[in-house]
Design a protein around this motif. Structure first.
Motif, PDB file in Angstrom:
ATOM      1  N   MET A   1       0.856  -1.174   0.000  1.00  0.00           N
ATOM      2  CA  MET A   1       0.000   0.000   0.000  1.00  0.00           C
ATOM      3  C   MET A   1       0.898   1.231   0.000  1.00  0.00           C
ATOM      4  O   MET A   1       1.799   1.355   0.817  1.00  0.00           O
ATOM      5  CB  MET A   1      -0.905  -0.012   1.225  1.00  0.00           C
ATOM      6  CG  MET A   1      -1.836   1.160   1.287  1.00  0.00           C
ATOM      7  SD  MET A   1      -3.001   1.091   2.634  1.00  0.00           S
ATOM      8  CE  MET A   1      -4.276   0.139   1.882  1.00  0.00           C
ATOM      9  N   ASP A   2       0.633   2.139  -0.917  1.00  0.00           N
ATOM     10  CA  ASP A   2       1.422   3.359  -0.983  1.00  0.00           C
ATOM     11  C   ASP A   2       0.596   4.550  -0.490  1.00  0.00           C
ATOM     12  O   ASP A   2      -0.564   4.413  -0.124  1.00  0.00           O
ATOM     13  CB  ASP A   2       1.936   3.593  -2.394  1.00  0.00           C
ATOM     14  CG  ASP A   2       0.832   3.691  -3.425  1.00  0.00           C
ATOM     15  OD1 ASP A   2      -0.295   3.298  -3.114  1.00  0.00           O
ATOM     16  OD2 ASP A   2       1.120   4.160  -4.537  1.00  0.00           O
ATOM     17  N   ALA A   3       1.234   5.703  -0.488  1.00  0.00           N
ATOM     18  CA  ALA A   3       0.585   6.900   0.062  1.00  0.00           C
ATOM     19  C   ALA A   3      -0.633   7.313  -0.754  1.00  0.00           C
ATOM     20  O   ALA A   3      -1.635   7.766  -0.191  1.00  0.00           O
ATOM     21  CB  ALA A   3       1.586   8.039   0.130  1.00  0.00           C
ATOM     22  N   ALA A   4      -0.566   7.177  -2.066  1.00  0.00           N
ATOM     23  CA  ALA A   4      -1.688   7.584  -2.909  1.00  0.00           C
ATOM     24  C   ALA A   4      -2.920   6.731  -2.622  1.00  0.00           C
ATOM     25  O   ALA A   4      -4.038   7.256  -2.512  1.00  0.00           O
ATOM     26  CB  ALA A   4      -1.311   7.478  -4.384  1.00  0.00           C
ATOM     27  N   THR A   5      -2.734   5.439  -2.488  1.00  0.00           N
ATOM     28  CA  THR A   5      -3.851   4.549  -2.179  1.00  0.00           C
ATOM     29  C   THR A   5      -4.462   4.903  -0.830  1.00  0.00           C
ATOM     30  O   THR A   5      -5.687   4.938  -0.680  1.00  0.00           O
ATOM     31  CB  THR A   5      -3.386   3.084  -2.174  1.00  0.00           C
ATOM     32  OG1 THR A   5      -2.722   2.799  -3.395  1.00  0.00           O
ATOM     33  CG2 THR A   5      -4.538   2.134  -1.990  1.00  0.00           C
ATOM     34  N   LEU A   7      -4.361   7.858   0.789  1.00  0.00           N
ATOM     35  CA  LEU A   7      -5.035   9.152   0.758  1.00  0.00           C
ATOM     36  C   LEU A   7      -6.346   9.098  -0.014  1.00  0.00           C
ATOM     37  O   LEU A   7      -7.349   9.676   0.418  1.00  0.00           O
ATOM     38  CB  LEU A   7      -4.114  10.219   0.163  1.00  0.00           C
ATOM     39  CG  LEU A   7      -2.931  10.600   1.046  1.00  0.00           C
ATOM     40  CD1 LEU A   7      -2.010  11.574   0.320  1.00  0.00           C
ATOM     41  CD2 LEU A   7      -3.403  11.189   2.347  1.00  0.00           C
ATOM     42  N   TRP A   8      -6.372   8.414  -1.162  1.00  0.00           N
ATOM     43  CA  TRP A   8      -7.628   8.267  -1.908  1.00  0.00           C
ATOM     44  C   TRP A   8      -8.642   7.478  -1.100  1.00  0.00           C
ATOM     45  O   TRP A   8      -9.829   7.775  -1.108  1.00  0.00           O
ATOM     46  CB  TRP A   8      -7.399   7.601  -3.261  1.00  0.00           C
ATOM     47  CG  TRP A   8      -6.837   8.518  -4.294  1.00  0.00           C
ATOM     48  CD1 TRP A   8      -5.590   8.485  -4.817  1.00  0.00           C
ATOM     49  CD2 TRP A   8      -7.496   9.612  -4.928  1.00  0.00           C
ATOM     50  NE1 TRP A   8      -5.432   9.485  -5.734  1.00  0.00           N
ATOM     51  CE2 TRP A   8      -6.596  10.191  -5.827  1.00  0.00           C
ATOM     52  CE3 TRP A   8      -8.763  10.161  -4.820  1.00  0.00           C
ATOM     53  CZ2 TRP A   8      -6.923  11.280  -6.619  1.00  0.00           C
ATOM     54  CZ3 TRP A   8      -9.091  11.249  -5.615  1.00  0.00           C
ATOM     55  CH2 TRP A   8      -8.176  11.799  -6.496  1.00  0.00           C
ATOM     56  N   GLY A   9      -8.181   6.450  -0.387  1.00  0.00           N
ATOM     57  CA  GLY A   9      -9.081   5.664   0.448  1.00  0.00           C
ATOM     58  C   GLY A   9      -9.694   6.489   1.563  1.00  0.00           C
ATOM     59  O   GLY A   9     -10.886   6.372   1.863  1.00  0.00           O
ATOM     60  N   VAL A  10      -8.897   7.347   2.179  1.00  0.00           N
ATOM     61  CA  VAL A  10      -9.408   8.222   3.240  1.00  0.00           C
ATOM     62  C   VAL A  10     -10.410   9.221   2.666  1.00  0.00           C
ATOM     63  O   VAL A  10     -11.465   9.476   3.266  1.00  0.00           O
ATOM     64  CB  VAL A  10      -8.243   8.950   3.953  1.00  0.00           C
ATOM     65  CG1 VAL A  10      -8.756  10.074   4.838  1.00  0.00           C
ATOM     66  CG2 VAL A  10      -7.425   7.965   4.763  1.00  0.00           C
ATOM     67  N   LEU A  11     -10.103   9.778   1.498  1.00  0.00           N
ATOM     68  CA  LEU A  11     -11.010  10.736   0.869  1.00  0.00           C
ATOM     69  C   LEU A  11     -12.357  10.099   0.544  1.00  0.00           C
ATOM     70  O   LEU A  11     -13.407  10.621   0.919  1.00  0.00           O
ATOM     71  CB  LEU A  11     -10.386  11.313  -0.401  1.00  0.00           C
ATOM     72  CG  LEU A  11     -11.298  12.241  -1.203  1.00  0.00           C
ATOM     73  CD1 LEU A  11     -11.509  13.544  -0.441  1.00  0.00           C
ATOM     74  CD2 LEU A  11     -10.736  12.481  -2.578  1.00  0.00           C
ATOM     75  N   PHE A  12     -12.331   8.951  -0.134  1.00  0.00           N
ATOM     76  CA  PHE A  12     -13.585   8.302  -0.504  1.00  0.00           C
ATOM     77  C   PHE A  12     -14.308   7.741   0.714  1.00  0.00           C
ATOM     78  O   PHE A  12     -15.532   7.713   0.756  1.00  0.00           O
ATOM     79  CB  PHE A  12     -13.350   7.219  -1.557  1.00  0.00           C
ATOM     80  CG  PHE A  12     -12.996   7.777  -2.903  1.00  0.00           C
ATOM     81  CD1 PHE A  12     -13.791   8.736  -3.498  1.00  0.00           C
ATOM     82  CD2 PHE A  12     -11.866   7.358  -3.572  1.00  0.00           C
ATOM     83  CE1 PHE A  12     -13.466   9.269  -4.737  1.00  0.00           C
ATOM     84  CE2 PHE A  12     -11.539   7.873  -4.808  1.00  0.00           C
ATOM     85  CZ  PHE A  12     -12.338   8.836  -5.397  1.00  0.00           C
TER      86      PHE A  12
END
Length: 67
Positions: A1-5, A7-12
């Motif tokens: 799991m990387d930072a982009a995944t 952050l997008w997961g937290v946003l959605f």
């Protein structure tokens, strides 16, 4: 799991919580289901592009389907 995944997961997930609360309070099925899906699906999708596509679809769904 990387930072982009992450952050997008937290946003959605945050958008999903809002849709869930709105759908539960208004007794509207589409925002409720969309909120549940938005909160759960980031745990199962590890591809960032797929995560964004699915997230955008389920974020737009309550606005496109009016009941």
């Amino acid at each position: 799991m990387d930072a982009a995944t992450l952050l997008w997961g937290v946003l959605f997930g945050s958008i999903g919580v809002g849709f869930f609360m709105y759908g539960k309070k208004q007794q509207a099925a589409i925002p409720l289901i969309s909120g549940i899906v938005l909160m759960i699906f980031p745990y199962f999708v590890s591809n960032v592009a797929l995560l964004v596509i699915i997230g955008v679809i389920f974020t737009a769904l309550p606005f496109l389907i009016k009941r």
